[in-house]
Motif scaffolding. Structure first.
Motif, PDB file in Angstrom:
ATOM      1  N   GLU A 132       0.827  -1.203   0.000  1.00  0.00           N
ATOM      2  CA  GLU A 132       0.000   0.000   0.000  1.00  0.00           C
ATOM      3  C   GLU A 132       0.869   1.263   0.000  1.00  0.00           C
ATOM      4  O   GLU A 132       0.514   2.278  -0.601  1.00  0.00           O
ATOM      5  CB  GLU A 132      -0.918  -0.012   1.214  1.00  0.00           C
ATOM      6  N   ALA A 133       2.021   1.198   0.645  1.00  0.00           N
ATOM      7  CA  ALA A 133       2.911   2.354   0.723  1.00  0.00           C
ATOM      8  C   ALA A 133       3.812   2.483  -0.499  1.00  0.00           C
ATOM      9  O   ALA A 133       4.553   3.473  -0.617  1.00  0.00           O
ATOM     10  CB  ALA A 133       3.774   2.256   1.977  1.00  0.00           C
ATOM     11  N   SER A 134       3.752   1.503  -1.415  1.00  0.00           N
ATOM     12  CA  SER A 134       4.661   1.530  -2.571  1.00  0.00           C
ATOM     13  C   SER A 134       4.249   2.534  -3.638  1.00  0.00           C
ATOM     14  O   SER A 134       4.958   2.707  -4.623  1.00  0.00           O
ATOM     15  CB  SER A 134       4.757   0.134  -3.189  1.00  0.00           C
ATOM     16  N   GLY A 135       3.085   3.157  -3.504  1.00  0.00           N
ATOM     17  CA  GLY A 135       2.678   4.171  -4.467  1.00  0.00           C
ATOM     18  C   GLY A 135       1.726   3.638  -5.509  1.00  0.00           C
ATOM     19  O   GLY A 135       0.592   3.279  -5.193  1.00  0.00           O
ATOM     20  N   VAL A 136       2.184   3.601  -6.751  1.00  0.00           N
ATOM     21  CA  VAL A 136       1.295   3.299  -7.879  1.00  0.00           C
ATOM     22  C   VAL A 136       1.241   1.812  -8.213  1.00  0.00           C
ATOM     23  O   VAL A 136       0.608   1.438  -9.198  1.00  0.00           O
ATOM     24  CB  VAL A 136       1.738   4.089  -9.132  1.00  0.00           C
ATOM     25  N   GLU A 137       1.902   0.952  -7.423  1.00  0.00           N
ATOM     26  CA  GLU A 137       1.920  -0.483  -7.744  1.00  0.00           C
ATOM     27  C   GLU A 137       0.514  -1.054  -7.798  1.00  0.00           C
ATOM     28  O   GLU A 137       0.147  -1.767  -8.743  1.00  0.00           O
ATOM     29  CB  GLU A 137       2.746  -1.241  -6.697  1.00  0.00           C
ATOM     30  N   VAL A 138      -0.297  -0.733  -6.778  1.00  0.00           N
ATOM     31  CA  VAL A 138      -1.651  -1.268  -6.720  1.00  0.00           C
ATOM     32  C   VAL A 138      -2.491  -0.725  -7.862  1.00  0.00           C
ATOM     33  O   VAL A 138      -3.238  -1.482  -8.521  1.00  0.00           O
ATOM     34  CB  VAL A 138      -2.304  -0.940  -5.367  1.00  0.00           C
ATOM     35  N   GLN A 139      -2.382   0.574  -8.156  1.00  0.00           N
ATOM     36  CA  GLN A 139      -3.179   1.180  -9.220  1.00  0.00           C
ATOM     37  C   GLN A 139      -2.841   0.571 -10.575  1.00  0.00           C
ATOM     38  O   GLN A 139      -3.728   0.256 -11.369  1.00  0.00           O
ATOM     39  CB  GLN A 139      -2.934   2.696  -9.252  1.00  0.00           C
ATOM     40  N   HIS A 140      -1.573   0.380 -10.840  1.00  0.00           N
ATOM     41  CA  HIS A 140      -1.176  -0.230 -12.112  1.00  0.00           C
ATOM     42  C   HIS A 140      -1.689  -1.667 -12.216  1.00  0.00           C
ATOM     43  O   HIS A 140      -2.132  -2.102 -13.290  1.00  0.00           O
ATOM     44  CB  HIS A 140       0.339  -0.199 -12.245  1.00  0.00           C
ATOM     45  N   ALA A 141      -1.617  -2.395 -11.114  1.00  0.00           N
ATOM     46  CA  ALA A 141      -2.099  -3.772 -11.127  1.00  0.00           C
ATOM     47  C   ALA A 141      -3.595  -3.827 -11.410  1.00  0.00           C
ATOM     48  O   ALA A 141      -4.070  -4.682 -12.175  1.00  0.00           O
ATOM     49  CB  ALA A 141      -1.777  -4.450  -9.797  1.00  0.00           C
ATOM     50  N   ILE A 142      -4.355  -2.921 -10.798  1.00  0.00           N
ATOM     51  CA  ILE A 142      -5.805  -2.890 -11.037  1.00  0.00           C
ATOM     52  C   ILE A 142      -6.102  -2.594 -12.497  1.00  0.00           C
ATOM     53  O   ILE A 142      -6.978  -3.211 -13.113  1.00  0.00           O
ATOM     54  CB  ILE A 142      -6.462  -1.855 -10.106  1.00  0.00           C
ATOM     55  N   GLN A 143      -5.373  -1.659 -13.081  1.00  0.00           N
ATOM     56  CA  GLN A 143      -5.587  -1.328 -14.496  1.00  0.00           C
ATOM     57  C   GLN A 143      -5.243  -2.518 -15.394  1.00  0.00           C
ATOM     58  O   GLN A 143      -5.926  -2.762 -16.397  1.00  0.00           O
ATOM     59  CB  GLN A 143      -4.747  -0.112 -14.862  1.00  0.00           C
ATOM     60  N   LYS A 144      -4.178  -3.263 -15.059  1.00  0.00           N
ATOM     61  CA  LYS A 144      -3.805  -4.436 -15.858  1.00  0.00           C
ATOM     62  C   LYS A 144      -4.891  -5.505 -15.836  1.00  0.00           C
ATOM     63  O   LYS A 144      -5.002  -6.301 -16.777  1.00  0.00           O
ATOM     64  CB  LYS A 144      -2.499  -5.029 -15.323  1.00  0.00           C
ATOM     65  N   VAL A 145      -5.695  -5.527 -14.768  1.00  0.00           N
ATOM     66  CA  VAL A 145      -6.778  -6.506 -14.666  1.00  0.00           C
ATOM     67  C   VAL A 145      -8.057  -5.963 -15.307  1.00  0.00           C
ATOM     68  O   VAL A 145      -8.737  -6.668 -16.059  1.00  0.00           O
ATOM     69  CB  VAL A 145      -7.034  -6.869 -13.192  1.00  0.00           C
ATOM     70  N   ALA A 146      -8.397  -4.714 -15.014  1.00  0.00           N
ATOM     71  CA  ALA A 146      -9.699  -4.175 -15.406  1.00  0.00           C
ATOM     72  C   ALA A 146      -9.806  -3.913 -16.899  1.00  0.00           C
ATOM     73  O   ALA A 146     -10.852  -4.187 -17.512  1.00  0.00           O
ATOM     74  CB  ALA A 146      -9.972  -2.880 -14.629  1.00  0.00           C
ATOM     75  N   ILE A 147      -8.774  -3.370 -17.517  1.00  0.00           N
ATOM     76  CA  ILE A 147      -8.876  -2.992 -18.931  1.00  0.00           C
ATOM     77  C   ILE A 147      -9.057  -4.212 -19.829  1.00  0.00           C
ATOM     78  O   ILE A 147      -9.960  -4.237 -20.683  1.00  0.00           O
ATOM     79  CB  ILE A 147      -7.655  -2.148 -19.341  1.00  0.00           C
ATOM     80  N   PRO A 148      -8.245  -5.283 -19.713  1.00  0.00           N
ATOM     81  CA  PRO A 148      -8.522  -6.477 -20.538  1.00  0.00           C
ATOM     82  C   PRO A 148      -9.895  -7.081 -20.265  1.00  0.00           C
ATOM     83  O   PRO A 148     -10.557  -7.555 -21.189  1.00  0.00           O
ATOM     84  CB  PRO A 148      -7.396  -7.442 -20.141  1.00  0.00           C
ATOM     85  N   GLU A 149     -10.337  -7.063 -19.016  1.00  0.00           N
ATOM     86  CA  GLU A 149     -11.658  -7.605 -18.694  1.00  0.00           C
ATOM     87  C   GLU A 149     -12.747  -6.756 -19.335  1.00  0.00           C
ATOM     88  O   GLU A 149     -13.755  -7.284 -19.832  1.00  0.00           O
ATOM     89  CB  GLU A 149     -11.848  -7.662 -17.181  1.00  0.00           C
ATOM     90  N   SER A 150     -12.552  -5.438 -19.374  1.00  0.00           N
ATOM     91  CA  SER A 150     -13.515  -4.556 -20.032  1.00  0.00           C
ATOM     92  C   SER A 150     -13.596  -4.837 -21.521  1.00  0.00           C
ATOM     93  O   SER A 150     -14.683  -4.894 -22.108  1.00  0.00           O
ATOM     94  CB  SER A 150     -13.122  -3.095 -19.789  1.00  0.00           C
ATOM     95  N   GLN A 151     -12.441  -5.046 -22.140  1.00  0.00           N
ATOM     96  CA  GLN A 151     -12.435  -5.339 -23.578  1.00  0.00           C
ATOM     97  C   GLN A 151     -13.076  -6.679 -23.893  1.00  0.00           C
ATOM     98  O   GLN A 151     -13.688  -6.848 -24.948  1.00  0.00           O
ATOM     99  CB  GLN A 151     -10.998  -5.306 -24.093  1.00  0.00           C
ATOM    100  N   ALA A 152     -12.938  -7.620 -22.984  1.00  0.00           N
ATOM    101  CA  ALA A 152     -13.483  -8.961 -23.230  1.00  0.00           C
ATOM    102  C   ALA A 152     -14.983  -9.032 -22.975  1.00  0.00           C
ATOM    103  O   ALA A 152     -15.703  -9.769 -23.660  1.00  0.00           O
ATOM    104  CB  ALA A 152     -12.761  -9.982 -22.353  1.00  0.00           C
ATOM    105  N   THR A 153     -15.489  -8.259 -22.000  1.00  0.00           N
ATOM    106  CA  THR A 153     -16.892  -8.370 -21.623  1.00  0.00           C
ATOM    107  C   THR A 153     -17.751  -7.196 -22.073  1.00  0.00           C
ATOM    108  O   THR A 153     -18.982  -7.295 -22.052  1.00  0.00           O
ATOM    109  CB  THR A 153     -17.019  -8.482 -20.094  1.00  0.00           C
TER     110      THR A 153
END
Length: 569
Positions: A132-153
């Motif tokens: 949580e303290a690492s900064g943008v690691e969590v945000q980037h990970a969420i985008q890597k999951v959400a964007i492909p899922e959005s394109q697929a569904t």
């Protein structure tokens, strides 16, 4: 249209517009010309001509596209269905195997830097706070999951991102809160067996036990030390029942994630091992009993199968006992994936790659039925064989050879060790190109060896080709070329004629001729045929018949040679 076959012309006036029927005709050439003219006059941005064939039984038309010209169709957006929803809805969903695998991919670099697994991240408050303290690691990970899922569904990307942000925050809060409330007992003052028995029957027993096991790995770096600690925990687990399963399942999940990393495997099994050695060590760890049996049958395997010691050996004992079946299957399938992949097993040693491949084939075949099916093993080695018949590998394989005979022997060995009809055929082409070349004949004729030694070498090569399980056509072609060269060598040395005129007893001369005719000391072909003819002539000679009749004990050793040469039934 009146006929059973006609042609339809479709156009799109603008790029996003749908196809509309413009004209139908029974003349194919006319339909194509009209379509081309329509596109040239810019009356449409795209044209298509289809052939429509009427089925007299069903009275339905079958359509086949004949021509397509112009701007491509714009990709169609997938319609969002009523039951479409995010793959993970609650924090508990993140603990499922497929979710942990996805988390491992999107956070691969962070996990590698911290030397931990996804299972530990989901159960250790200190790791959650660090992420949580690492900064943008969590945000980037969420985008890597959400964007492909959005394109697929077809779901909105921003809504998915917001959903997963809330989900991740809830999951993090759950772990941190559990840590603050001391829900994960410290094993420094309590035994693991006692903790397992106390947790049996509670609703969150898997989550708490996961935190206990993950907490035992805090401050440990390196795969060997971490595996050693996990084996210590396994030794301290309850002896039986659900409490034991509670501990073992948590340990197995961490082990599966640890063993999925090539870096961890390299550290556990030995950093000096190449790809082939690592795979062999994994097989030995997973199936130590079968490998020891093979080594007793063929001691040479001990030179190719790396020894497994330390924590890996402790794990191997448990795998042999039937514990951690999911880990055993995961490692076995990992070996198959690597065999079917493009990586060389021995990058700098092509002959050594054949050796380790044979060892792996014997080892995995011995475990077939327990870890893998025989069909899966065969398919993996058929796929691997494709890389053994490429030009680069064959060149590296024969590069150490100084003579063309050595090249032919190496290529014969290659033919023996590849599997699959197509791969056998490819290997046979390399061998056929070698033995039918002018260089092969010239070197065999001018080699600084006696004619008998040359013929002996060709006879051995002849038998090796027959044992390589090539197709009948390839075997005949290759052995025919070898026999031709053997015939040239024998004719120039007049070996058969010299044997026939040699001042030796008839039985001795007959034995030498029969060995040539039977393919023992000469390849089948002209040389063997001439030896067979001389043997028949010698049999018919009155003085030879008299000598053999006077000593019938000399005929008995010749019977097998006569049968092999086709002179006896």
């Amino acid at each position: 249209m009146a006929g059973p076959v006609h042609y339809e012309i479709y156009i799109r006036k603008t790029a996003p517009a749908p196809w509309t029927l413009m004209q139908a005709t029974e003349n194919r050439q006319q339909a194509i010309e009209v379509a081309e003219e329509t596109l040239a006059d810019k009356r449409a941005v795209a044209v298509r001509v289809t052939k429509e064939t009427l089925d007299p039984d069903t009275m339905e038309f079958t359509s086949v596209t004949v021509l397509t010209r112009g701007a491509p169709e714009a990709p169609k957006k997938r319609a969002v269905e009523a039951d479409d929803r995010p793959n993970c809805m609650a924090p508990q969903d993140l603990y499922a195997p497929h979710a942990r695998e996805l988390i491992g991919r999107v956070l691969e670099d962070w996990l590698a830097r911290n030397g931990v697994t996804v299972f530990e991240l989901l159960h250790r408050p200190d790791l959650v706070e660090r992420l949580e303290a690492s900064g943008v690691e969590v945000q980037h990970a969420i985008q890597k999951v959400a964007i492909p899922e959005s394109q697929a569904t077809g779901q909105a990307a921003h809504e998915l991102i917001r959903h997963y942000q809330k989900l991740v925050e809830a999951a993090m809060d759950r772990v941190v809160t559990a840590g603050r409330k001391n829900l994960f007992p410290d094993l420094a003052n309590r035994s693991l067996a006692d903790v397992a028995h106390r947790l049996a029957g509670s609703s969150d027993r898997a989550f708490v036990m996961g935190g206990v096991i993950a907490g035992a790995l805090v401050d440990l770096r390196g795969a060997r030390a971490r595996l050693d600690r996990l084996m210590d925990l396994a030794d301290r687990a309850p002896m039986e029942g659900p409490p034991r399963a509670l501990v073992m399942v948590g340990i197995e999940q961490i082990l599966c994630e640890m063993m999925g990393s090539r870096t961890n495997l390299s550290e556990l099994l030995g950093p000096a091992l190449d790809q082939g050695g690592s795979l062999a060590a994994v097989v030995r760890m997973v199936a130590p009993k079968e490998i020891e049996t093979l080594i007793r049958m063929d001691p040479r395997m001990a030179l190719l199968m790396p020894a497994v010691d330390g924590p890996a050996a402790r794990l191997g004992v448990r795998l042999e006992a039937g514990e951690y079946p999911i880990l055993s299957a995961t490692l076995a399938r990992m070996v198959l994936r690597e065999l079917m992949g493009p990586r060389r097993l021995r990058p700098t040693d092509a002959p050594g790659e054949i050796d380790i491949l044979r060892t792996l084939a014997m080892s995995l075949t011995a475990t077939a039925g327990r870890l893998l099916t025989l069909e899966e093993v065969q398919n993996a080695f058929t796929e691997r064989s494709k890389s053994l018949v490429t030009a680069d590998f064959v060149q590296a394989f024969v590069d150490p050879c100084e003579t063309v005979l050595c090249e032919a022997e190496q290529l014969t060995r290659l033919c023996e060790n590849v599997t699959g009809v197509a791969n056998k055929r490819s290997a046979a082409r390399w061998l056929a190109a070698c033995v039918t070349s002018l260089r092969f004949e010239q070197e065999m004729r001018t080699a600084p060896l006696t004619a008998a030694r040359k013929l002996q070498a060709l006879a051995v090569l002849n038998r090796s080709v027959r044992a390589a399980a090539l197709s009948e056509h390839d075997t005949e072609q290759i052995n025919g070329a070898i026999g031709h060269v053997g015939g040239v060598v024998e004719a120039e040395a007049r070996l058969t004629a010299q044997l026939a005129r040699a001042p030796a007893p008839p039985a001795q001369k007959l034995a030498a001729l029969l060995r040539l005719a039977a393919g023992e000391t000469a390849p089948f072909g002209p040389a063997a045929d001439r030896a067979k003819a001389e043997a028949i002539k010698l049999f018919r000679a009155p003085e030879a018949r008299a000598a053999l009749t006077a000593s019938p004990e000399q005929i008995a050793p010749l019977k097998s040679l006569m049968k092999a040469a086709g002179l006896a039934a």
